[in-house]
Structures are given as structure tokens and as C-alpha cells.
Write an enzyme that holds these catalytic residues in place. Structure first.
Site: not given
Ligand code: C5P
Length: 298
Positions: A11, A137
Site C-alpha cells: 500500500k 494496517d
Molecule cells: O499497529 P502496528 O503494530 O503496525 O504499529 C506499530 C507501531 O507504530 C506501534 O507500536 C506504535 O508505536 C505506532 N503506531 C501509532 N499509531 C498508529 C499506528 C502505529 O503510534 N495509529
């Protein structure tokens, strides 16, 4: 043993506005996702025992229980008491940790594939709920749509049905810089606390509505003006190589170039495949240690 092959797309974020930090330490976002045809291939082989095994052609893909595809399979297996297992072979083409959701897409593909292969019969709504547990995501990739908006953590998806036939061409550049997403969000907190703003470091000139309108009208100039990413300035401060690369790209005539997600992937929106291929040839001559792709909406 039968093998079942599924594509796992990448993406781009055409728009990513970080709104605020939440109590759970994530951030509320407003984003527009675009699915592109740069894809990994995942080969599933069913197992009669409960073992789940991940393998890959890439040394950068974790093969243990931290792999998102592994976690997706295990989540399905545990939640629905599945007695079968699977071998999951990931043929990596999407650069790892580049801001293009490769790992998240692998998790979503695994949910969709094993739902079929293990004959679970789960509806999209149920799969989206599971996807949210795996990462912010992941839900986007569970919807079969080329464009969607994301709210909250980026995981509350609204497919943009009016854009289902829209296709954009891109030149895509992935510098060999390892970017940590948590570090980028932590830096966003730090910089924004210092300058006491809640909408990001630079205020977007255009908002999501204008971007969607421009996409509907297929007005390239307006699309190029409306794309935005709050995290670009943050990632650039942490990784100055990115600023140098962008300056170099400007010198080479690339007008509009945006970072995807928390980076480091950079992309431009161009008018045709021909223009993208010509740019690729020119850039390959002039820029080293960057992977360059021509890609389009999928
Ligand atoms: O959800 P995901 O595991 O992909 O997120 C990875 C990191 O990115 C999270 O631990 C966080 O630090 C940050 N993040 C965030 N806010 C979001 C998405 C991701 O702070 N909406």
C-alpha cells in the site's frame, strides 16, 4: 502436497494526518490508502498436524512466531480450534520495513487464504476484527478495494467505492535506510509537544475530501497538491539521508514526491506508465543505493 498461491499487495498512503496521541499510546490518524500492484507471493501448503511454519526467500523476513503471517495463522487456529496446520512460504518483493505495509499485507493474505483453505467460512466483518488485533494496517488489506480511508489507528476502514476504477501510475523509490515506526511516532510526540501543536508539524493545505474529489475527477495536478504526510518531516529529521535524497530528486526534475507511512519509501504520481519508465531509467543512472520501481493502483 497441494500448494496454493496467493498475492499479497503493498500500500501507499496518499494522505496521512496524525491527529493526536491516544491513551493506549497509539495515534489517531486520518489516512487514505491505495493498494498497489507491487506484491509478495505467498504459497500455502496444508499440514495434517497443527504445526505452522514460515519460510521465505528473504533473510529480512522473521521466520519465528513474531512473523505477522505466522501470528495471523495462529490467531485463526486458536480462535476457531483448527486442528490443521500450514506451511507458509513468503516470496518477498516488497521491501521490508519500508512504509508500504508488506508484513501487514502478508497477515491479511494469510487470514483470507486460511479462511478458505481451512474452510472456516468467516465473513469479512469477522476477519476485520481479527486483522485489527494483528496491526493497524492489516484491516485495509482484508477489504478487496484499491482505495480506502482509515480512521482511528488507521484500522477503521471505509472503502472508497467511487474510486474502484481509478488507476494511478507511480515511480517508487525505497532508500536502504532502516526506519523504526515506533521511533517515528515517538519523535512526532516529542516535536509536537515542543511546538504545542496537535495537528502535525506542517498544516495540510488540502484535506481528505479535496483529495478524494481530485481522485474522482482524475485531476493529476490537484491530486499532486492534495497528497500529504504528517510523518514525513519527522522521519526526515531522524534520517537526514532522506532530505538529501529528496533534494537530489528535485534537482532531477521530480516535482511532487511524498513519503508513504512512516517511511522511508518515497513515491511520485505520474501521468502514465511511459513517463514512469522514463523516470526510472533516468533515476537509475543518477542515484545509487535506492531501489526503484514502477507501480500502479491494484
Ligand atoms: O499497529 P502496528 O503494530 O503496525 O504499529 C506499530 C507501531 O507504530 C506501534 O507500536 C506504535 O508505536 C505506532 N503506531 C501509532 N499509531 C498508529 C499506528 C502505529 O503510534 N495509529
Amino acid at each position: 502436497m497441494d500448494k496454493f498461491v496467493f498475492p499479497s499487495y503493498a500500500k501507499l498512503n496518499l494522505y496521512l494526518e496524525v491527529l493526536n496521541k491516544r491513551k493506549d499510546n497509539y495515534h489517531n490518524l486520518k489516512t487514505v490508502f491505495e493498494r498497489i500492484d507491487l506484491a509478495d507471493e505467498i504459497i500455502f501448503t496444508l499440514r495434517a498436524d497443527k504445526t505452522i511454519k514460515v519460510s521465505s526467500n528473504s533473510s529480512r523476513v522473521p521466520k519465528d512466531n513474531t512473523n505477522l503471517a505466522y501470528r495471523a495463522a495462529k490467531l485463526l487456529q486458536d480462535t476457531f480450534r483448527v486442528r490443521q496446520g500450514a506451511e507458509i512460504r513468503i516470496l518477498k518483493r516488497i521491501p521490508v520495513a519500508s512504509g508500504m505495509g508488506g508484513g501487514s499485507g502478508n497477515a491479511a493474505t494469510t487470514l483470507l487464504a486460511l479462511n478458505k483453505l481451512w474452510k472456516l467460512g468467516l465473513k469479512q466483518r469477522r476477519l476485520v476484527k481479527l486483522a485489527k488485533k494483528l496491526g493497524s494496517d492489516v484491516p485495509f488489506f482484508v477489504y478487496n478495494c484499491p482505495f480506502a480511508t482509515g480512521e482511528q489507528r488507521g484500522d477503521k476502514i471505509s472503502p472508497l467505492r467511487t474510486l474502484k476504477n481509478r488507476r494511478l501510475w507511480h515511480i517508487l523509490l525505497v532508500p536502504k535506510i532502516h526506519v523504526s515506526t515506533p521511533k517515528v511516532y515517538a519523535a512526532w510526540d516529542e516535536f509536537c509537544a515542543k511546538i504545542s501543536c496537535f495537528t502535525g508539524l506542517t498544516i495540510p493545505e488540502y484535506n481528505v475530501k479535496l483529495l478524494i474529489l481530485a481522485l474522482q475527477k482524475n485531476n493529476l495536478a490537484s491530486i499532486q497538491k492534495a497528497v500529504y504526510n504528517s510523518l514525513e518531516e519527522v522521519t526526515s529529521r531522524l534520517y537526514p539521508e532522506l532530505v538529501q535524497l529528496k533534494a537530489r530528486l528535485k534537482d532531477l526534475g521530480l516535482k511532487s514526491i511524498l513519503m508513504s507511512g512512516s517511511g522511508p519509501a518515497l513515491f511520485g504520481i505520474v501521468s502514465s506508465r511511459k513517463e514512469a519508465l522514463a523516470l526510472k531509467a533516468q533515476l537509475e543512472k543518477n542515484i545509487k543505493s535506492v531501489e526503484i520501481f514502477v507501480t500502479k493502483t491494484r
